[in-house]
Design an enzyme around this catalytic site. Structure first.
Site, PDB file in Angstrom:
ATOM      1  N   HIS A 154       0.712  -1.324  -0.085  1.00  0.00           N
ATOM      2  CA  HIS A 154       0.023  -0.145  -0.012  1.00  0.00           C
ATOM      3  C   HIS A 154       0.932   1.139  -0.031  1.00  0.00           C
ATOM      4  O   HIS A 154       0.448   2.227   0.597  1.00  0.00           O
ATOM      5  CB  HIS A 154      -1.142   0.025   1.274  1.00  0.00           C
ATOM      6  CG  HIS A 154      -0.368   0.184   2.621  1.00  0.00           C
ATOM      7  ND1 HIS A 154      -0.822  -0.818   3.521  1.00  0.00           N
ATOM      8  CD2 HIS A 154       0.664   0.665   3.157  1.00  0.00           C
ATOM      9  CE1 HIS A 154      -0.181  -0.446   4.534  1.00  0.00           C
ATOM     10  NE2 HIS A 154       0.802   0.241   4.400  1.00  0.00           N
TER      11      HIS A 154
ATOM     12  N   GLU B 194       4.453  -4.879   8.640  1.00  0.00           N
ATOM     13  CA  GLU B 194       3.302  -4.698   8.025  1.00  0.00           C
ATOM     14  C   GLU B 194       2.803  -6.191   7.492  1.00  0.00           C
ATOM     15  O   GLU B 194       1.675  -6.252   7.438  1.00  0.00           O
ATOM     16  CB  GLU B 194       3.018  -3.713   6.822  1.00  0.00           C
ATOM     17  CG  GLU B 194       3.125  -2.171   7.496  1.00  0.00           C
ATOM     18  CD  GLU B 194       3.007  -1.097   6.588  1.00  0.00           C
ATOM     19  OE1 GLU B 194       2.865   0.292   7.153  1.00  0.00           O
ATOM     20  OE2 GLU B 194       3.269  -1.421   5.444  1.00  0.00           O
TER      21      GLU B 194
ATOM     22  N   HIS C 262      -1.928   5.102   9.524  1.00  0.00           N
ATOM     23  CA  HIS C 262      -0.584   5.754   9.564  1.00  0.00           C
ATOM     24  C   HIS C 262      -0.386   7.049  10.273  1.00  0.00           C
ATOM     25  O   HIS C 262       0.315   8.042   9.937  1.00  0.00           O
ATOM     26  CB  HIS C 262       0.192   6.011   8.167  1.00  0.00           C
ATOM     27  CG  HIS C 262       0.315   4.321   7.618  1.00  0.00           C
ATOM     28  ND1 HIS C 262      -0.878   3.796   6.877  1.00  0.00           N
ATOM     29  CD2 HIS C 262       1.336   3.770   7.321  1.00  0.00           C
ATOM     30  CE1 HIS C 262      -0.302   2.601   6.542  1.00  0.00           C
ATOM     31  NE2 HIS C 262       0.897   2.446   6.478  1.00  0.00           N
TER      32      HIS C 262
ATOM     33  N   HIS D   5      10.737  -3.415   4.130  1.00  0.00           N
ATOM     34  CA  HIS D   5      11.043  -2.312   3.890  1.00  0.00           C
ATOM     35  C   HIS D   5      11.438  -1.675   5.406  1.00  0.00           C
ATOM     36  O   HIS D   5      10.938  -2.130   6.320  1.00  0.00           O
ATOM     37  CB  HIS D   5      10.384  -1.323   3.349  1.00  0.00           C
ATOM     38  CG  HIS D   5       8.899  -1.086   3.850  1.00  0.00           C
ATOM     39  ND1 HIS D   5       7.732  -2.127   4.066  1.00  0.00           N
ATOM     40  CD2 HIS D   5       8.292   0.178   4.101  1.00  0.00           C
ATOM     41  CE1 HIS D   5       6.813  -1.573   4.519  1.00  0.00           C
ATOM     42  NE2 HIS D   5       7.037  -0.124   4.728  1.00  0.00           N
TER      43      HIS D   5
HETATM   44 FE   LIG Z   1       2.183   1.171   5.522  1.00  0.00          FE
END
Ligand SMILES: [Fe+2]
Length: 279
Positions: free
Chosen positions: A12, A240, A59, A193
Site C-alpha cells: 500500500h 506490516e 499511519h 522495507h
Molecule cells: Fe504502511
C-alpha cells in the site's frame, strides 16, 4: 450464510497513489507493478464479491500515537479518505456495511478479541490504495467495506501468532453472518522495507518470497517468529506483513494460489500481490 470467497494481500505504498493520479501505470518504472494486478481484476470480475473486509494499518490519519488500538473494527455507514499530508489524491468515500460490522464486532468480542469499535473512521492510504489498485477507475465502489485495523506502528505490537488468530476470528465472524454475502478479505502493507535508521532502504527478497510461499500452504510457520525477529528480517516497517498474516488467517482450510506478483522496488519498498481462494 456469508462466505469468504478469497483473500488478497497487497502493498500500500503511498507513492502508488501518485502514480494512479498521474496515469503512470504503463511507464517502465510502474508497469511491472501495475501489470501484476490484471489477473486480480479478472478474478474479481469472475467472483464478484459483495463485501471487502480490509485489514490494514493506519499511519496517523485516524489513530495517532496517543491512542493506538491493537485491533479495531469500523462500524460506520461510510468511510472517508482524507488528506494525509503526502499530496495524494483522495478517493471517493467507501461504503460500509454497519450490520455486518456489528455482527463481526459481537463475534470478535465473544471470541476474546476486545476490539475498538469505530462508528466514525477515516481511512488512509493503507486502505484506499489497495481498493484503487483492485477496482481501478470505478465511478462507484462495487463492494461494501469493513475496515479492520491492527498496530504495526507503536510497540508493543501484536505477535504474528496473535494477528493470525485475529484473522481466524474474523473468518469465523464472517462465516457466521446470516446473509448470503460473498466476502473477500484483503490484507495490506509490506513487503520488506525500512524507512529509518542505519538500515534505511533495507529490502529482503528472500524473506518476502518465503512469506508468500508460507502464506499459501503453511501460514502457521510465520506465526513462530517473534516481533524482533520479524523486524530484523522484514525491516521496521516491513512488519506490516502482519496484515497479510491476519488476512490469511480468515481463510480456513486449504487454499489455492490464483496469482502472485513481486516487484522491487516501488519507492523504497518491495511490492507484492498474492491472490488466494479456498481450494
Ligand atoms: Fe504502511
Amino acid at each position: 450464510m456469508a462466505h469468504i470467497v478469497g483473500g488478497i494481500s497487497t502493498s500500500h505504498v503511498p507513492l502508488i497513489g501518485k502514480a494512479i493520479a498521474q496515469h503512470l501505470q504503463k511507464e517502465p518504472y510502474w508497469k511491472p507493478f501495475f501489470d501484476g494486478f490484471d489477473a486480480a481484476h479478472e478474478w474479481l470480475k469472475r467472483i464478484r464479491p459483495d463485501v471487502a473486509v480490509v485489514i490494514y494499518n493506519d499511519h496517523g490519519l485516524n489513530f495517532f500515537l496517543d491512542k493506538m488500538p491493537t485491533f479495531a473494527i469500523g462500524a460506520a455507514a461510510e468511510y472517508a479518505n482524507a488528506d494525509e499530508g503526502w499530496g495524494l489524491q483522495t478517493f471517493a468515500p467507501f461504503p460500509g456495511d454497519p450490520q455486518l460490522s456489528w455482527h463481526m464486532i459481537n463475534s470478535l468480542v465473544n471470541d476474546e478479541f476486545d476490539v475498538t469499535t469505530c462508528q466514525e473512521m477515516l481511512v488512509d492510504h493503507g486502505f484506499a490504495i489497495p481498493m484503487a489498485l483492485l477496482w481501478p477507475y470505478v465511478s462507484k465502489w462495487p463492494v461494501k467495506t469493513v475496515p479492520g485495523c491492527s498496530n504495526p506502528v507503536q510497540h508493543p505490537l501484536p505477535s504474528p501468532a496473535r494477528c493470525f488468530k485475529f484473522g481466524q476470528a474474523i473468518g469465523r465472524a464472517v462465516e457466521s453472518y446470516d446473509k448470503g454475502l460473498k466476502v473477500v478479505v484483503i490484507g495490506t502493507g509490506g513487503m520488506s522495507h525500512q524507512l529509518d535508521g542505519a538500515r534505511a532502504g533495507f529490502i529482503n527478497k528472500d524473506f518476502d518470497q518465503l512469506c508468500m510461499e508460507k502464506l499459501k500452504h503453511d501460514p502457521q510457520a510465520l506465526t513462530r517468529y517473534s516481533i524482533p525477529q520479524l523486524v530484523e528480517l522484514a525491516g521496521t516497517q516491513g512488519v506490516e506483513i502482519l496484515m497479510w498474516l491476519a488476512a490469511r488467517g480468515a481463510l480456513a482450510g486449504n487454499v489455492a494460489e490464483v496469482h502472485r506478483n513481486y516487484h522491487i522496488p516501488i519507492s523504497n519498498t518491495a511490492a507484492g500481490l498474492l491472490v488466494l481462494e479456498p481450494a
